[in-house]
Design a protein around this motif. Structure first.
Motif, PDB file in Angstrom:
ATOM      1  N   GLU A   1       0.820  -1.217   0.000  1.00 22.38           N
ATOM      2  CA  GLU A   1       0.000   0.000   0.000  1.00 22.38           C
ATOM      3  C   GLU A   1       0.851   1.264   0.000  1.00 22.38           C
ATOM      4  OE1 GLU A   1      -3.585   1.972  -0.230  1.00 22.38           O
ATOM      5  OE2 GLU A   1      -3.305  -0.193  -0.274  1.00 22.38           O
ATOM      6  N   HIS A   2       1.986   1.206   0.682  1.00 19.93           N
ATOM      7  CA  HIS A   2       2.840   2.386   0.797  1.00 19.93           C
ATOM      8  C   HIS A   2       3.965   2.414  -0.233  1.00 19.93           C
ATOM      9  CE1 HIS A   2       0.735   2.254   4.657  1.00 19.93           C
ATOM     10  NE2 HIS A   2       0.805   3.573   4.561  1.00 19.93           N
ATOM     11  N   ALA A   3       4.010   1.446  -1.118  1.00 21.43           N
ATOM     12  CA  ALA A   3       5.066   1.384  -2.128  1.00 21.43           C
ATOM     13  C   ALA A   3       4.754   2.320  -3.292  1.00 21.43           C
ATOM     14  CB  ALA A   3       5.214  -0.052  -2.639  1.00 21.43           C
ATOM     15  N   SER A   4       5.797   2.827  -3.907  1.00 20.88           N
ATOM     16  CA  SER A   4       5.607   3.690  -5.075  1.00 20.88           C
ATOM     17  C   SER A   4       5.612   2.891  -6.380  1.00 20.88           C
ATOM     18  CB  SER A   4       6.693   4.765  -5.117  1.00 20.88           C
ATOM     19  OG  SER A   4       7.969   4.161  -5.227  1.00 20.88           O
ATOM     20  N   ILE A   5       5.952   1.613  -6.303  1.00 20.11           N
ATOM     21  CA  ILE A   5       5.915   0.777  -7.503  1.00 20.11           C
ATOM     22  C   ILE A   5       4.617  -0.038  -7.503  1.00 20.11           C
ATOM     23  CG2 ILE A   5       8.423   0.649  -7.724  1.00 20.11           C
ATOM     24  CD1 ILE A   5       8.249  -2.225  -6.653  1.00 20.11           C
TER      25      ILE A   5
ATOM     26  N   VAL B   1      -7.372  -9.688  -6.281  1.00 20.28           N
ATOM     27  CA  VAL B   1      -7.668  -9.612  -4.859  1.00 20.28           C
ATOM     28  C   VAL B   1      -7.301  -8.212  -4.355  1.00 20.28           C
ATOM     29  CG1 VAL B   1      -7.057 -10.527  -2.584  1.00 20.28           C
ATOM     30  CG2 VAL B   1      -7.295 -12.078  -4.541  1.00 20.28           C
ATOM     31  N   TYR B   2      -6.203  -7.665  -4.883  1.00 20.15           N
ATOM     32  CA  TYR B   2      -5.716  -6.373  -4.405  1.00 20.15           C
ATOM     33  C   TYR B   2      -4.806  -5.750  -5.459  1.00 20.15           C
ATOM     34  CZ  TYR B   2      -2.818  -2.991  -1.992  1.00 20.15           C
ATOM     35  OH  TYR B   2      -2.147  -1.849  -1.654  1.00 20.15           O
ATOM     36  N   MET B   3      -4.872  -4.435  -5.588  1.00 16.49           N
ATOM     37  CA  MET B   3      -3.908  -3.640  -6.362  1.00 16.49           C
ATOM     38  C   MET B   3      -3.679  -2.337  -5.602  1.00 16.49           C
ATOM     39  SD  MET B   3      -5.193  -4.043 -10.310  1.00 16.49           S
ATOM     40  CE  MET B   3      -3.737  -3.402 -11.120  1.00 16.49           C
ATOM     41  N   ASN B   4      -2.405  -1.953  -5.438  1.00 18.26           N
ATOM     42  CA  ASN B   4      -2.146  -0.672  -4.790  1.00 18.26           C
ATOM     43  C   ASN B   4      -2.414   0.455  -5.796  1.00 18.26           C
ATOM     44  OD1 ASN B   4       0.186  -0.643  -6.409  1.00 18.26           O
ATOM     45  ND2 ASN B   4       1.610  -0.512  -4.702  1.00 18.26           N
ATOM     46  N   GLN B   5      -2.386   1.680  -5.320  1.00 14.32           N
ATOM     47  CA  GLN B   5      -2.705   2.814  -6.190  1.00 14.32           C
ATOM     48  C   GLN B   5      -1.715   2.929  -7.339  1.00 14.32           C
ATOM     49  OE1 GLN B   5      -5.593   4.699  -5.940  1.00 14.32           O
ATOM     50  NE2 GLN B   5      -4.913   5.261  -7.988  1.00 14.32           N
ATOM     51  N   ALA B   6      -0.442   2.621  -7.085  1.00 20.30           N
ATOM     52  CA  ALA B   6       0.562   2.669  -8.155  1.00 20.30           C
ATOM     53  C   ALA B   6       0.213   1.677  -9.266  1.00 20.30           C
ATOM     54  CB  ALA B   6       1.956   2.383  -7.586  1.00 20.30           C
TER      55      ALA B   6
END
Length: 155
Positions: free
Chosen positions: A27-31, A43-48
């Motif tokens: 969640e906090h990664a920039s990649i 199931v999940y994708m971060n904003q990047a």
């Protein structure tokens, strides 16, 4: 001579790592990072990752197949699912270099995309997790002048 402190330290570190939620790291990664089930459902994708894949803002990917996402690459669903299966069948996962129009700005660029199997505690495969990083090209000139490697093999 073991005074017990190294064992205690190892236990503390191991315990601390067990309590770090993997999704929190993503969640906090920039990649771009994401997780898919063994049925290739997101199931999940971060904003990047949402930005990288150019998924429309507000669109919920959870529980959806690649083919159900309103993006140009959804037509590649069979190939993407084959890549999921390949990653699930190997402890090393599966890597690919993809060149396409990535991101909200649709910039044509190569990216290194890696998928790894996610295992249940009983050893069964639950699905895959993936990340993507911009692929960097180095010329022979840059390689020799900037990296100064001790061993170089050219083919």
């Amino acid at each position: 001579m073991d005074d017990g402190k190294s064992k205690e330290k190892k236990t503390i570190v191991h315990s601390a790592l067990d309590n770090i939620p993997l999704v929190s790291v993503m969640e906090h990664a920039s990649i771009p990072w994401g997780i898919k089930s063994n049925e290739s459902k997101f199931v999940y994708m971060n904003q990047a990752a949402m930005n990288f894949c150019n998924i429309p803002k507000g669109f919920d990917v959870e529980g959806r197949l690649d083919s159900e996402i309103p993006v140009s690459w959804s037509e590649l669903a069979p190939e993407l699912q084959a890549h999921d299966r390949k990653a699930e069948q190997s402890k090393e996962g599966a890597d690919v270099i993809e060149t396409a129009y990535f991101g909200r700005d649709a910039i044509l660029a190569p990216w290194h995309c890696a998928k790894f199997p996610i295992y249940h505690s009983d050893g069964t495969v639950l699905g895959t997790m993936f990340y993507a990083k911009a692929f960097n090209f180095y010329s022979v000139y840059e390689f020799f002048n900037n990296s100064k490697p001790s061993v170089i093999t050219l083919t």
